[in-house]
Structure formats: structure tokens, C-alpha cells
Design a protein around this motif. Structure first.
Motif: not given
Length: 331
Positions: A271-297
Motif C-alpha cells: 500500500q505504501q508503494i501504491f501511495a508512492d505512486n499517487g494512490y490513496r491507500p485502503v489500509l489506514r496504517s499505510a497513510m502515515k507519512g503521506y499527505s492526501f488532502p480531504v476535500p471539503k465536500r
């Protein structure tokens, strides 16, 4: 918004080569783990170029060879139904997987897990020229006079369906009625100057100089920036959460390894490899260290009734709302 440097000719050629649907063999792996045929939509090719060797380094994947095919999600699904060999299928959106369930190639239980069958997420964004010279930041800006829009074709591309439904849903989030939101889609297609077969081909068309804005996956915008393309991108305040499904094919001759590969893709390292390639992980623990903004709506497809309803209502080949709009525009 991130700004980046100008593309070199060599990199343009590199990205152009990545557009084509390909089938390749990993000859470096020994055959002891068997062979896996991966059939996927166009954009995650670069991610899988790293994921596959990482999997073959694990005990479950040791000695496994891979054949890979990439292309427009809808076309890939139809190719598998027509006989293209596949052990694992990874598509842009659920309806393409549903078509394989109907063809009895994927089990009806494919999404009965804690990830609901998904392997990655993303959002729809506006990709613009460096500096965003036409100041395109909102959905309303897309339908202003003089703005040329590039979007893939919904008849072949899963990404295109996400783009169009993001546009429709954003109007509903603003409080507009169904009829008003459909009228917005018609106005949007007035601005469309190119409808390519896949999201990756649409990106290449945009990078070649066509259009002022490209509707695309966030991960495609990140891909372009990592390859030093002269683009910016904006995440609109209201956009859709994209979810990308994966499954093992029932007719696979190597189900044990195919299932192991799919399980691996949902581990933290993958999942971290996916994140390195711009994908938002489905595994919450893999999100650490990545900044994916959450749109307001931000909204999901379920907010609009789910893909079973939306796909028929908007993309039915005879009577779909978008199908009729395309016809009126001669596409």
C-alpha cells in the motif's frame, strides 16, 4: 497547488510509450511459483512495475513469473470476457468487475471483505497548464467560454465515468436538482475537445498541448508531476472518492499464488508503494507519512445510489443520460 519544471522530449516519449495496452513477461523470475496473468486498467502500470518484484521477493511470491496487460478499464473487462487469459483483474471501477461476475468469471463474493473488494482509492481533480493561466479552480470554471476540456471516453474508460459522475455529483452537492445537474453535464460536453480511450491516453493528449484542463485521477496528476511535466492540479472542494477493485478470476490455473498476490497488495509495504505512486491507500496504517488532502465536500458513489443505479442511468449504451449527451455532440 504544486508547480514543476518543463518536460524534456525524452520524457514525453517515455510517457507516450506507457499509454499503450501491453502484454509482457517477467523472464527474470524462475517458474517454480507458476505464472500469473495480471489484466489491469491503464494507470497503475508504474505502480505494478514496483509491486511485482516486491511480491516475488516474499516467500509467497518467490519464483512467480508475471504476464501483464494494461488498457482502458472497460476494454480490458470485455477482453477477459472474450477470452484474454487472466488470473488477477484490476479495474478502474466496480461495473467492469460486475461484468465479469455476470460472465461467471469472478465470484459474486469478490467484494465480501473488509476492503469491499477495493485495492486503492483516489479523487477526481482538474489538471491544468503550469501556473493555471485560465484560473480553473471550480466546476463552474470548466463551462466558461473559451475553456477547452479533455476527458476520456465513457464508452471505454472507467476513469471517464468517475470524471463525469464527479461533475454531476458536485452539482448535487451545491444543491442543484437532478435536471439542473444534467444540464450542467451537457454544458460541460460543449467544452470537450478530446475523448481518448483511457485515462493515460487522455493525459498524453493533454501533455501534447490539447485543451486547457484535463479531468483525471489525482494519481495521474501526481504521475505527471513526478515525470517533470509542466502541469498544476487542483482538487475541487466537491469531488468523488474513487475506489478501484481487484479480484482473482475463477478460471485461474494458479489460484493459490493469485490469491497470495492480491493479499500482498493490501499489506502495508504494498500500500505504501501504491501511495508512492499517487494512490490513496485502503489500509489506514499505510497513510502515515503521506499527505492526501480531504476535500471539503467529498462524496462516494453510494451517496448517488451506487454503481448499479448510476451506470445504467448515465451510461446505458442506448438510453444513458451521458450516452444521449454524447450523441447530441456527435461523439
Amino acid at each position: 497547488m504544486v508547480r514543476i519544471s518543463t518536460i524534456g522530449v525524452a520524457l514525453a516519449v517515455l510517457v507516450a510509450a506507457a499509454v499503450a495496452s501491453v502484454t509482457s513477461n517477467d523472464a527474470s523470475a524462475s517458474p517454480s511459483g507458476g505464472s500469473i496473468s495480471l489484466v489491469a486498467y491503464s494507470t497503475p502500470r508504474d505502480a505494478y512495475a514496483k509491486l511485482i518484484p516486491a511480491f516475488t521477493d516474499t516467500s509467497a511470491g518467490q519464483g512467480t513469473s508475471f504476464q501483464q496487460s494494461y488498457g482502458a478499464s472497460g476494454e480490458q473487462a470485455r477482453a477477459v470476457i472474450a477470452g484474454l487469459k487472466a488470473d488477477v483483474v484490476a479495474f478502474s471501477l466496480e461495473p467492469d468487475m460486475t461484468s465479469l461476475v455476470k460472465a461467471k468469471l469472478v465470484a459474486p463474493t469478490w467484494k465480501k471483505n473488509k476492503w469491499s473488494g477495493m485495492v486503492t482509492r483516489s479523487v477526481v481533480v482538474f489538471v491544468t497548464r503550469k501556473g493555471n493561466p485560465k484560473h480553473i479552480r471550480t466546476w463552474n470554471d470548466l463551462v466558461k467560454p473559451g475553456v477547452d476540456v479533455v476527458v476520456p471516453n465513457v464508452q471505454t474508460s472507467g476513469g471517464a465515468k468517475w470524471d463525469v459522475i464527479a461533475a454531476y455529483g458536485a452539482q448535487r452537492k451545491l444543491g442543484k436538482s437532478h435536471a439542473q445537474s444534467v444540464r450542467y453535464l451537457s454544458k460541460l460536453y460543449d467544452q470537450v475537445v478530446s475523448q481518448d480511450k483511457s485515462a493515460r491516453e487522455a493525459l498524453q493528449t493533454f501533455l501534447a498541448g490539447r485543451g486547457d484542463v484535463l479531468l483525471s485521477y489525482e494519481n495521474e496528476a501526481i504521475f505527471a508531476q513526478k515525470h517533470d511535466q509542466p502541469i498544476d492540479y487542483t482538487i475541487p472542494k466537491s469531488t468523488i472518492q474513487i475506489e478501484n477493485p481487484i479480484a482473482v478470476v475463477k478460471t485461474s490455473s494458479n489460484k493459490t499464488t493469485a490469491n497470495a498476490f492480491v493479499r500482498y497488495l493490501r499489506t502495508k509495504p504494498a500500500q505504501q508503494i501504491f501511495a508512492d505512486n499517487g494512490y490513496r491507500p485502503v489500509l489506514r496504517s499505510a497513510m502515515k507519512g503521506y499527505s492526501f488532502p480531504v476535500p471539503k465536500r467529498i462524496f462516494s458513489i453510494s451517496w448517488l445510489g451506487g454503481w448499479a443505479k448510476v451506470d445504467k442511468q448515465f451510461f446505458d449504451p442506448n438510453n444513458g443520460i451521458v450516452t444521449k449527451i454524447q450523441r447530441r455532440h456527435g461523439s
